[in-house]
Each structure stands twice: as structure tokens, then as C-alpha cells.
Design a protein around this motif. Sequence first.
Motif, mmCIF file in Angstrom:
data_model
loop_
_atom_site.group_PDB
_atom_site.id
_atom_site.type_symbol
_atom_site.label_atom_id
_atom_site.label_comp_id
_atom_site.label_asym_id
_atom_site.label_seq_id
_atom_site.Cartn_x
_atom_site.Cartn_y
_atom_site.Cartn_z
ATOM 1 N N ARG A 44 48.212 45.821 33.688
ATOM 2 C CA ARG A 44 46.974 45.538 33.908
ATOM 3 C C ARG A 44 46.414 46.775 34.773
ATOM 4 N NH1 ARG A 44 46.882 42.788 38.436
ATOM 5 N NH2 ARG A 44 45.089 41.371 38.250
ATOM 6 N N ALA A 48 41.921 45.195 38.700
ATOM 7 C CA ALA A 48 41.796 43.911 38.119
ATOM 8 C C ALA A 48 42.501 43.086 39.404
ATOM 9 C CB ALA A 48 42.868 43.821 36.909
ATOM 10 N N THR A 84 38.713 34.462 30.177
ATOM 11 C CA THR A 84 39.665 34.420 31.157
ATOM 12 C C THR A 84 39.041 33.606 32.276
ATOM 13 O OG1 THR A 84 38.639 36.292 32.657
ATOM 14 C CG2 THR A 84 40.332 36.757 30.932
ATOM 15 N N HIS A 86 38.076 34.566 34.962
ATOM 16 C CA HIS A 86 36.899 35.075 35.671
ATOM 17 C C HIS A 86 35.351 34.589 35.042
ATOM 18 C CE1 HIS A 86 39.659 37.558 37.890
ATOM 19 N NE2 HIS A 86 40.253 37.971 36.605
ATOM 20 N N GLY A 111 44.601 36.238 30.202
ATOM 21 C CA GLY A 111 44.456 36.802 31.573
ATOM 22 C C GLY A 111 45.734 37.037 32.228
ATOM 23 N N ASP A 112 45.978 36.612 33.375
ATOM 24 C CA ASP A 112 47.177 36.774 34.011
ATOM 25 C C ASP A 112 48.147 35.553 33.875
ATOM 26 O OD1 ASP A 112 46.506 39.256 35.404
ATOM 27 O OD2 ASP A 112 45.038 38.341 36.459
ATOM 28 N N LYS A 223 39.347 43.275 33.558
ATOM 29 C CA LYS A 223 39.947 42.074 33.628
ATOM 30 C C LYS A 223 40.174 41.477 32.060
ATOM 31 C CE LYS A 223 35.245 39.912 34.279
ATOM 32 N NZ LYS A 223 34.709 40.980 34.361
#
Length: 331
Positions: A44, A48, A84, A86, A111-112, A223
Amino acid sequence: MTQQSPGQQRRPLVDPADADAPDFVPSEPAGADVYSHPSEHGERIAGALDPDLLIEAAGGVKVAADVYGDSGPLVLLQHGGGQTRHAWKGAGQALADGGYRAVSLDARGHGDSDWAPDGDYTTEAFVADLVAIAEHFGERPVLVGASMGGGTSLTAVGEGAVDALALVLVDTAPQIEAAGVRKIRDFMAQGADGFASLEEVAEAIANYQPHRKRPRNLDGLAKNVRLWPDGRYRWHWDPAFMHRPRSFAERIPRQQAAAENLTLPTLLVRGGLSDVLSEEGAQSFLDTVPHARYANVGGAAHMVAGDRNDIFVEATLRFLAEFVHSSQTRA
């Protein structure tokens, strides 16, 4: 609402010319040699933001989520393929201000959220994740889904997997345009070998979204990509997502059947400039779900909330105010 003129014939839901058109799937695996070690997902980038929550979904996959608002009816926000959580930042905050508790999610492999260890990015897997997330919160949610996320929501509700309060579909319906899908697919497939700089990432995004102003500050791109050991930036999603087997011939009948089962309050939002959901496709959905409300957002393309978040939020809040009482209206 646009009416069909006398004698006008709509295209069949499955156009023979589109029957084998891939849905977000390149004909050849993109950059498979680069991703020979699935445990290496890149790092990352500084800046982010960490997710507010990690929710255990189907098969132990952890799904990242951000929460907007402390009280009110639960609204689950699901992004499109390659996006994502976001993507919903502005909408999430506006929903919170309107008295709702909005939760934006990173889909598995995005994304995460965790990458699926078995490479499972089927509709069944996304629906199972949504079921687990709804169970985690323990209340009936409003489902808001854009593109892929809308397809997941439609399938989950229409097949009885999730008991939702209301459904908002953003620029998606059973009948979508193969050419627009190919454009998304081609954008997602580019850069398989990585980008040398964030400027190259910004250029790729600008070429896909020429109607948007290119940002001067590139920090927001943190991101969207990860920095890999070879020093190159690559998109945040799992490459296995790009070669999941899907086709219009399978997708359309399943989503059409799900749409025919809808009885809950439903809103369809279309981007007026969209090349993915045509006006014809929207009207076909409204014929199938005659109780559904409809908003056509002028000046917005496929990514409606990102292009005209103000109009999208206004339409969504007006719809929810009619069918789902917020904490403000309860007060």
C-alpha cells in the motif's frame, strides 16, 4: 419516463451478437507471468487510508469497510468492478448527514479486502460475502450497488439470499451494452506490466474518463494502485478477478429472473452519458419492475456517483425518504 412508441420493437434480452461477449474478462490472462507469486500483492502506498472495519465474509475472506454515520437505517454501498469503497466517499457522508448509517465495502479481491485464496470471484462468492456482511450487522439493509455491485445486490435480493429494505441499482440492469463492457474490460486489462509512475496511472484513468477534469494532485491515486517489488505501480485488484469465467448468455437470464422477483422498493439510477446501461436497457428493467422509480442523471457516465454525486445523492435521499425512515425523520 420515456414511453415505447407504437410498433417499436425492443432488442431481445440476449442479443445473438452479444451472447458470447465477455463481462469484464479479457480474452487472454493479463500479465499472468508478473503475478506468478500470489502471496506478493504489492505494498500500500503511503497516504492510503486504513479501513474502519474488516468483516469476515464467505470462506474467511476479510472485507474492508468504511462507516459513515453512527445511527439510522443501514445502507450497504457496493462498488463496480475495479473500483474501491472510496468511490462512495461523498455519497457515504451525504447519507450519514441525511440520518443513515452508510457502510462502503471493498469487494473481495479489491482495495484493502483479501484476495480470494482460491481465485473465486463468481457471482455466488460475491453474494455469499454480502449475506455474511448483512448477518454481521444484524439488521435489514438498504442495498446500493453500482455496476458489478448492483448485479450482486440484484441477484442477492431477487434470489432470496438477502432480505433488504430497499434496492438502489446504479447504472446496471439485466440488459447492458457489450461495447461499454468491453471498454471497461480493456481499461482494466491495461497496465498488466505495471506503470512507471503515478503520472502514467493518471494518464490511463484520464483516457478512460475524458469527461472528467484530470486532478493536479496525484495523492488520491494511492488508493487505486500498489507499489510492487519491481518498483512499478499496479492496480489494486487481484489479477485473477480479470479472468473469471462469465458471459452475457449466462448473466442476463439470471439477472432477468431476479428482477422479475423484486417486490421491495427499488430505484434505478442511470448515467445519462453511460455506454453501459442504455435508455433501452433501463426501460426494459422498468417494464419488468413496474413499481421501480427511475432517475436519469445528465452529465454522468457509467460511474454516476463519481461524476455527479450531488444529483445521485439527491435522487437517492428522496427515494429513501419515501420508503425508509432515517434517524432524522424518526426524531
